[in-house]
Design a protein around this motif. Structure first.
Motif, PDB file in Angstrom:
ATOM      1  N   LYS A 188       0.821  -1.223   0.000  1.00 14.40           N
ATOM      2  CA  LYS A 188       0.000   0.000   0.000  1.00 14.40           C
ATOM      3  C   LYS A 188       0.852   1.270   0.000  1.00 14.40           C
ATOM      4  O   LYS A 188       0.420   2.326   0.481  1.00 14.40           O
ATOM      5  N   ASN A 189       2.061   1.156  -0.539  1.00 12.75           N
ATOM      6  CA  ASN A 189       2.921   2.328  -0.747  1.00 12.75           C
ATOM      7  C   ASN A 189       2.632   2.882  -2.149  1.00 12.75           C
ATOM      8  O   ASN A 189       3.396   2.662  -3.091  1.00 12.75           O
ATOM      9  N   PHE A 190       1.520   3.557  -2.273  1.00 14.43           N
ATOM     10  CA  PHE A 190       1.028   3.938  -3.607  1.00 14.43           C
ATOM     11  C   PHE A 190       1.938   4.951  -4.310  1.00 14.43           C
ATOM     12  O   PHE A 190       2.158   4.843  -5.519  1.00 14.43           O
ATOM     13  N   THR A 191       2.452   5.909  -3.573  1.00 20.49           N
ATOM     14  CA  THR A 191       3.339   6.907  -4.183  1.00 20.49           C
ATOM     15  C   THR A 191       4.602   6.263  -4.722  1.00 20.49           C
ATOM     16  O   THR A 191       5.024   6.527  -5.854  1.00 20.49           O
ATOM     17  N   GLU A 192       5.218   5.392  -3.897  1.00 19.30           N
ATOM     18  CA  GLU A 192       6.446   4.706  -4.325  1.00 19.30           C
ATOM     19  C   GLU A 192       6.183   3.809  -5.528  1.00 19.30           C
ATOM     20  O   GLU A 192       7.016   3.709  -6.437  1.00 19.30           O
ATOM     21  N   SER A 193       5.026   3.157  -5.528  1.00 18.59           N
ATOM     22  CA  SER A 193       4.679   2.284  -6.639  1.00 18.59           C
ATOM     23  C   SER A 193       4.575   3.078  -7.941  1.00 18.59           C
ATOM     24  O   SER A 193       5.101   2.671  -8.985  1.00 18.59           O
ATOM     25  N   ARG A 194       3.920   4.225  -7.882  1.00 13.04           N
ATOM     26  CA  ARG A 194       3.800   5.085  -9.076  1.00 13.04           C
ATOM     27  C   ARG A 194       5.172   5.520  -9.583  1.00 13.04           C
ATOM     28  O   ARG A 194       5.432   5.510 -10.794  1.00 13.04           O
ATOM     29  N   LEU A 195       6.034   5.898  -8.659  1.00 14.78           N
ATOM     30  CA  LEU A 195       7.374   6.357  -9.055  1.00 14.78           C
ATOM     31  C   LEU A 195       8.142   5.260  -9.787  1.00 14.78           C
ATOM     32  O   LEU A 195       8.857   5.536 -10.757  1.00 14.78           O
ATOM     33  N   CYS A 196       7.991   4.036  -9.325  1.00 17.05           N
ATOM     34  CA  CYS A 196       8.663   2.907  -9.984  1.00 17.05           C
ATOM     35  C   CYS A 196       8.163   2.743 -11.412  1.00 17.05           C
ATOM     36  O   CYS A 196       8.959   2.587 -12.345  1.00 17.05           O
ATOM     37  N   TYR A 197       6.846   2.766 -11.575  1.00 19.85           N
ATOM     38  CA  TYR A 197       6.284   2.578 -12.918  1.00 19.85           C
ATOM     39  C   TYR A 197       6.613   3.752 -13.836  1.00 19.85           C
ATOM     40  O   TYR A 197       6.896   3.564 -15.026  1.00 19.85           O
ATOM     41  N   GLU A 198       6.584   4.958 -13.292  1.00 23.19           N
ATOM     42  CA  GLU A 198       6.897   6.137 -14.106  1.00 23.19           C
ATOM     43  C   GLU A 198       8.355   6.140 -14.560  1.00 23.19           C
ATOM     44  O   GLU A 198       8.689   6.674 -15.622  1.00 23.19           O
ATOM     45  N   LYS A 199       9.217   5.523 -13.751  1.00 19.87           N
ATOM     46  CA  LYS A 199      10.630   5.449 -14.102  1.00 19.87           C
ATOM     47  C   LYS A 199      10.837   4.655 -15.395  1.00 19.87           C
ATOM     48  O   LYS A 199      11.787   4.902 -16.152  1.00 19.87           O
ATOM     49  N   ILE A 200       9.939   3.718 -15.648  1.00 24.31           N
ATOM     50  CA  ILE A 200      10.036   2.898 -16.870  1.00 24.31           C
ATOM     51  C   ILE A 200       9.951   3.791 -18.105  1.00 24.31           C
ATOM     52  O   ILE A 200      10.654   3.563 -19.094  1.00 24.31           O
ATOM     53  N   LEU A 201       9.104   4.804 -18.049  1.00 28.90           N
ATOM     54  CA  LEU A 201       8.949   5.722 -19.189  1.00 28.90           C
ATOM     55  C   LEU A 201      10.228   6.498 -19.471  1.00 28.90           C
ATOM     56  O   LEU A 201      10.523   6.817 -20.620  1.00 28.90           O
ATOM     57  N   ASP A 202      10.975   6.793 -18.412  1.00 28.80           N
ATOM     58  CA  ASP A 202      12.245   7.508 -18.608  1.00 28.80           C
ATOM     59  C   ASP A 202      13.239   6.642 -19.380  1.00 28.80           C
ATOM     60  O   ASP A 202      14.078   7.158 -20.122  1.00 28.80           O
ATOM     61  N   ILE A 203      13.132   5.340 -19.191  1.00 27.72           N
ATOM     62  CA  ILE A 203      14.071   4.412 -19.836  1.00 27.72           C
ATOM     63  C   ILE A 203      13.595   4.012 -21.221  1.00 27.72           C
ATOM     64  O   ILE A 203      14.357   4.037 -22.191  1.00 27.72           O
TER      65      ILE A 203
END
Length: 275
Positions: A188-203
């Protein structure tokens, strides 16, 4: 000639300093530092080979042009330096061979872990992946595979740690961010989870559609979690104002609430009946 000897000595000392630094980095506990050191060592040996080839050609040319006279010492390699570099080359070759053996063992253990994972035996899969990492600490796939097995076992903190190690091996590892996002979501760490997925777009920006699906899942889980908390709070606050089962039934007589609301309500009703 004295000037040339001084240059040779200074160059030799620089090489010693560089090699000493390389040895420290090769023995570092940090995987990324070790990898950089191996690359430096390869370049260092390659540059020496090139220099030695050039030097040998120069000596041969001197022999040809002045066969009747002695060789000029400035073109002769320093025996101590050459022996030292031979020892370094030998050490690098032995390290390469040892690593090759470890890579083969690690790959075999990874395959065993994959088979156990496919059979749903996640504990055994973790065991094989761990044994593989004992052979080769910088094998990215072993970290991400073990992270996936940890998620299946609901060991989310361990999964996140493995993903972090995978990113030390390769900071553009997509699987590491995917599994880390899932582990954070489960916690339930929703903010951290979003950051992980958004990082994929950077790559890899071309994975936008996939990332949108992941983010939509995070939004859904966060909304569900919020509604559950509201339902619990309302029913508990309502319980304080009611003392009979009929009052609780009246409280539950709502058609617009989510299922979690009624689950919590039934739990409170059961408690009221026991009381």
């Amino acid at each position: 000639m004295e000037h040339s000897e001084n240059e040779d000595l200074e160059k030799f000392l620089r090489n010693v300093d560089e090699i000493s630094e390389l040895m420290k980095e090769l023995n570092s506990r940090d995987v990324a530092t070790q990898e950089r050191a191996v690359e430096k060592a390869d370049r260092f040996v390659a540059s020496f080979e090139e220099e030695k080839t050039h030097l040998n050609r120069t000596v041969i040319n001197k022999k040809h042009s002045s066969a009747s006279g002695p060789l000029n010492p400035m073109f002769e390699p320093n025996p101590s330096q050459e022996n030292f570099m031979k020892a370094l080359e030998k050490d690098a070759e032995e390290r390469r061979k040892r690593r090759q053996v470890k890579e083969e063992r690690a790959k075999a253990l990874k395959e065993k872990g994959n088979k156990a994972f496919a059979l749903g035996d996640y504990e055994v899969a973790v065991k094989f992946y761990t044994e593989g990492l004992e052979q080769l600490r910088d094998m990215q796939a072993l970290y991400t595979n073990r992270a996936q097995a940890f998620i299946k076992l609901k060991k989310y903190k361990e999964a996140i740690s493995d993903c972090e190690w995978a990113l030390k091996c390769n900071d553009k590892c997509i699987k590491a961010y995917v599994h880390m996002g899932r582990a954070h979501l489960a916690m339930k760490n929703f903010t951290e989870s979003r950051l992980c997925y958004e990082k994929i777009l950077d790559i890899e920006p071309e994975r936008e559609s996939l990332v949108k699906d992941y983010l939509a899942q995070v939004d859904l889980e966060e909304k569900k979690n919020f509604q559950e908390e509201i339902a619990r709070q309302e029913l508990r606050e309502g319980k304080e104002g009611v003392t009979t089962v009929p009052d609780l039934l009246k409280k539950l007589d709502k058609s617009s609430e989510i299922s979690q609301y009624y689950c919590e309500g039934v739990e409170l009703l059961s408690q009221a009946i026991k009381d």
